[in-house]
Each structure stands twice: as structure tokens, then as C-alpha cells.
Design a protein around this motif. Structure first.
Motif, PDB file in Angstrom:
ATOM      1  N   UNK A 228       0.794  -1.227   0.000  1.00  0.00           N
ATOM      2  CA  UNK A 228       0.000   0.000   0.000  1.00  0.00           C
ATOM      3  C   UNK A 228       0.828   1.279   0.000  1.00  0.00           C
ATOM      4  N   UNK A 229       2.165   1.148  -0.093  1.00  0.00           N
ATOM      5  CA  UNK A 229       3.035   2.332  -0.113  1.00  0.00           C
ATOM      6  C   UNK A 229       2.851   3.154  -1.385  1.00  0.00           C
ATOM      7  N   UNK A 230       2.967   4.476  -1.246  1.00  0.00           N
ATOM      8  CA  UNK A 230       2.761   5.361  -2.395  1.00  0.00           C
ATOM      9  C   UNK A 230       4.096   5.809  -2.997  1.00  0.00           C
ATOM     10  N   UNK A 231       4.021   6.206  -4.277  1.00  0.00           N
ATOM     11  CA  UNK A 231       5.207   6.741  -4.938  1.00  0.00           C
ATOM     12  C   UNK A 231       5.240   8.260  -4.747  1.00  0.00           C
ATOM     13  N   UNK A 232       5.583   8.647  -3.504  1.00  0.00           N
ATOM     14  CA  UNK A 232       5.682  10.079  -3.174  1.00  0.00           C
ATOM     15  C   UNK A 232       6.999  10.280  -2.441  1.00  0.00           C
ATOM     16  N   UNK A 233       7.598  11.474  -2.523  1.00  0.00           N
ATOM     17  CA  UNK A 233       8.909  11.709  -1.919  1.00  0.00           C
ATOM     18  C   UNK A 233       9.025  11.216  -0.466  1.00  0.00           C
ATOM     19  N   UNK A 234       7.972  11.384   0.321  1.00  0.00           N
ATOM     20  CA  UNK A 234       8.036  10.966   1.735  1.00  0.00           C
ATOM     21  C   UNK A 234       8.208   9.458   1.891  1.00  0.00           C
ATOM     22  N   UNK A 235       7.797   8.721   0.858  1.00  0.00           N
ATOM     23  CA  UNK A 235       7.908   7.262   0.948  1.00  0.00           C
ATOM     24  C   UNK A 235       9.080   6.735   0.112  1.00  0.00           C
ATOM     25  N   UNK A 236       9.937   7.619  -0.338  1.00  0.00           N
ATOM     26  CA  UNK A 236      11.051   7.177  -1.193  1.00  0.00           C
ATOM     27  C   UNK A 236      12.381   7.513  -0.544  1.00  0.00           C
ATOM     28  N   UNK A 237      13.348   6.659  -0.797  1.00  0.00           N
ATOM     29  CA  UNK A 237      14.686   6.920  -0.272  1.00  0.00           C
ATOM     30  C   UNK A 237      15.715   6.281  -1.200  1.00  0.00           C
ATOM     31  N   UNK A 238      16.947   6.781  -1.078  1.00  0.00           N
ATOM     32  CA  UNK A 238      18.041   6.257  -1.895  1.00  0.00           C
ATOM     33  C   UNK A 238      18.725   5.126  -1.142  1.00  0.00           C
ATOM     34  N   UNK A 239      18.904   4.004  -1.836  1.00  0.00           N
ATOM     35  CA  UNK A 239      19.642   2.874  -1.247  1.00  0.00           C
ATOM     36  C   UNK A 239      20.653   2.359  -2.266  1.00  0.00           C
ATOM     37  N   UNK A 240      21.761   1.806  -1.751  1.00  0.00           N
ATOM     38  CA  UNK A 240      22.692   1.163  -2.665  1.00  0.00           C
ATOM     39  C   UNK A 240      22.186  -0.252  -2.932  1.00  0.00           C
ATOM     40  N   UNK A 241      22.731  -0.877  -3.992  1.00  0.00           N
ATOM     41  CA  UNK A 241      22.200  -2.210  -4.334  1.00  0.00           C
ATOM     42  C   UNK A 241      22.441  -3.239  -3.222  1.00  0.00           C
ATOM     43  N   UNK A 242      23.539  -3.045  -2.468  1.00  0.00           N
ATOM     44  CA  UNK A 242      23.802  -4.019  -1.404  1.00  0.00           C
ATOM     45  C   UNK A 242      22.816  -3.894  -0.251  1.00  0.00           C
ATOM     46  N   UNK A 243      22.489  -2.640   0.121  1.00  0.00           N
ATOM     47  CA  UNK A 243      21.534  -2.445   1.213  1.00  0.00           C
ATOM     48  C   UNK A 243      20.119  -2.782   0.759  1.00  0.00           C
ATOM     49  N   UNK A 244      19.877  -2.511  -0.494  1.00  0.00           N
ATOM     50  CA  UNK A 244      18.556  -2.799  -1.047  1.00  0.00           C
ATOM     51  C   UNK A 244      18.330  -4.306  -1.145  1.00  0.00           C
ATOM     52  N   UNK A 245      19.414  -4.987  -1.474  1.00  0.00           N
ATOM     53  CA  UNK A 245      19.374  -6.439  -1.583  1.00  0.00           C
ATOM     54  C   UNK A 245      19.238  -7.019  -0.169  1.00  0.00           C
ATOM     55  N   UNK A 246      18.466  -8.018   0.009  1.00  0.00           N
ATOM     56  CA  UNK A 246      18.334  -8.594   1.343  1.00  0.00           C
ATOM     57  C   UNK A 246      17.201  -7.953   2.103  1.00  0.00           C
ATOM     58  N   UNK A 247      16.740  -6.815   1.601  1.00  0.00           N
ATOM     59  CA  UNK A 247      15.605  -6.152   2.201  1.00  0.00           C
ATOM     60  C   UNK A 247      14.307  -6.724   1.590  1.00  0.00           C
ATOM     61  N   UNK A 248      14.470  -7.479   0.524  1.00  0.00           N
ATOM     62  CA  UNK A 248      13.293  -8.022  -0.151  1.00  0.00           C
ATOM     63  C   UNK A 248      12.989  -7.159  -1.361  1.00  0.00           C
ATOM     64  N   UNK A 249      12.591  -7.817  -2.426  1.00  0.00           N
ATOM     65  CA  UNK A 249      12.362  -7.095  -3.673  1.00  0.00           C
ATOM     66  C   UNK A 249      11.204  -6.120  -3.542  1.00  0.00           C
ATOM     67  N   UNK A 250      11.421  -4.920  -4.025  1.00  0.00           N
ATOM     68  CA  UNK A 250      10.333  -3.951  -4.017  1.00  0.00           C
ATOM     69  C   UNK A 250      10.082  -3.389  -5.397  1.00  0.00           C
ATOM     70  N   UNK A 251      11.143  -2.874  -6.029  1.00  0.00           N
ATOM     71  CA  UNK A 251      10.959  -2.273  -7.346  1.00  0.00           C
ATOM     72  C   UNK A 251      11.093  -3.339  -8.426  1.00  0.00           C
TER      73      UNK A 251
END
Ligand SMILES: [Zn+2]
Length: 251
Positions: A228-251
Motif C-alpha cells: 500500500x506504499x505510495x510513490x511520493x517523496x516521503x515514501x522514497x529513499x536512496x539505497x545502494x544495491x547491497x543495502x537494497x538487496x536482502x531487504x526483499x524485492x520492491x521495485x
């Protein structure tokens, strides 16, 4: 002396009640291609699979494969019932009011005449299928055929329609949820992505690394779109591929 077949034929010809009944019969068309009982069976040779599969699962499977056929059957049974009510209200009103004279005409006792007349009446009354059921049998037969176990459940035929509607509604809800998520993901434009990277100083918001540290940066939904997360600046953040990985696929 007349034999009984001839006698029946004569009473049949003579009786005004039976003549009326045959006129009524000629106006009603029931569906005689439906059955009172339908059965479906699934056999397993694997005990675990058998344990995990119940009669409701089989019913759902039948619905997925044969819904159209059963919908027709259900419609026919309903039509039979509707017609049958009218039919019986007409046929129930029929009375034997000419038996005395009829018996005289044929030269047989009145009791014999009315007896034949009423027996013929019930022979001629149409008896369509007015309700039906489906039995789902799930069976286990061990590979060598030595052990056997089964479970079965009988459902009124209308259950197929009820379940079908439930499944359809559930699928519609799921697909509308999927469509919403798809639309939400589509809002991520190149412009918005750049805006977020810039806001976050081109650095991963968890480890602080950036392109010069040899990592690839992604813009990530904090609350996933699937939740249910929205594509708005408040719900977005920058992550590197390593930190993003292991967090579970989102994009
Ligand atoms: Zn990182």
C-alpha cells in the motif's frame, strides 16, 4: 372380455380428465437431460497430498473446469422448478367427474374405471428433476493398492454457483489490488528518481556510500507498493544495491 391393456386404452380414450391432462402435458417442456446426482472423484497415491486436499478443493477444481456446464444444469433445474409449480397447479385441479357415465359407456364397474383413470393420471404426470446435488470424493489408494481411504461430501448443486461468485469476487478484488500497485509503480518517473537522489545527496540512506564508492544507487519505496506504499517523496529513499538487496524485492 377385454384384456387390461385394451381396457386401459379405452379408459384413456374416454376420460375427459386424462384428455385434459394430455392437453396440459403438451404445453409444458421440462429439461429431462439433468440428473439428481452428479459425482466427481480425485484419486491420490500420495498420502500427504491426499491429507492436504479436501472435498472443498475438489469442488473448486470442478468449478474451475466445468463451471459453464454446471451453470446450464443449474439453470435447467431452476426452470424445471418454476414450470413445475405452474404445471402442478393446473394438474392438481383436474378431477374425475365423468367416471359414472364413462363406466356405463364402457360397460365396466365404476371403481375399475376410476382405478384405471387415477393410475393413468399418475403415469402421465411429468416428473422432472427439481433439485440436484454433487458429491465430491477424494480418495487415497496406496501405490500397491493395499490401503484405501476416502472422504466425501455432498453439496447442493446451487453451491457451485455460490462458490463461483465468491471466487470471482475474490479474483476481482485481487486484480484491482494488482492494478493499483502497477499504477503506483508507474508513477516513478526519471524526474522523480533524480529528485530523490539529489535530495539524499546521491548517498545510500543506510550505509552512506555513493557512486564513487563503487555502489549502484536505487530509489526505494520505504513502505512497499505491494503493502500500500505510495510513490511520493516521503515514501522514497536512496539505497545502494547491497543495502537494497536482502531487504526483499520492491521495485
Ligand atoms: Zn547502502
Amino acid at each position: 372380455m377385454l384384456d387390461s391393456t385394451q381396457m386401459i386404452a379405452r379408459v384413456r380414450n374416454d376420460s375427459t380428465m386424462l384428455a385434459k391432462l394430455s392437453e396440459i402435458n403438451s404445453r409444458y417442456f421440462f429439461h429431462f437431460d439433468v440428473k439428481k446426482h452428479y459425482g466427481r472423484k480425485k484419486v491420490f497415491s500420495d498420502k500427504n497430498k491426499f491429507n492436504r486436499y479436501d472435498c472443498d478443493d475438489l469442488l473448486e477444481n470442478v468449478i474451475a473446469r466445468e463451471y459453464i456446464d454446471f451453470a446450464k444444469i443449474i439453470w435447467k433445474i431452476r426452470d424445471n422448478s418454476e414450470q413445475y409449480t405452474k404445471y402442478r397447479s393446473e394438474t392438481d385441479r383436474l378431477k374425475s367427474n365423468d367416471a359414472q357415465r364413462g363406466a356405463e359407456r364402457l360397460g365396466i364397474p365404476v371403481w375399475k374405471y376410476t382405478d384405471i383413470e387415477s393410475r393413468e393420471y399418475w403415469n402421465m404426470i411429468k416428473t422432472p428433476v427439481l433439485s440436484s446435488e454433487i458429491e465430491c470424493i477424494v480418495q487415497y489408494i496406496s501405490p500397491k493398492g493395499k490401503k484405501e481411504q476416502s472422504k466425501s461430501r455432498v453439496y447442493p448443486i446451487e453451491m457451485i454457483e455460490d462458490r463461483y461468485q465468491q471466487i470471482r469476487l475474490k479474483n476481482e478484488r485481487l486484480s484491482s489490488k494488482e492494478n493499483k500497485a502497477k499504477a503506483e509503480r508507474a508513477k516513478m518517473s526519471a524526474k522523480l528518481r533524480y529528485q530523490i537522489l539529489q535530495r539524499d545527496g546521491f548517498k545510500c540512506q543506510i550505509c552512506g556510500r555513493g557512486a564513487k564508492d563503487g555502489v549502484k544507487l536505487h530509489v526505494d519505496h520505504i513502505i512497499p507498493v505491494s503493502k500500500g506504499g505510495k510513490t511520493v517523496p516521503e515514501n522514497l529513499r536512496t539505497l545502494c544495491d547491497q543495502c537494497n538487496f536482502g531487504k526483499g524485492a520492491d521495485i
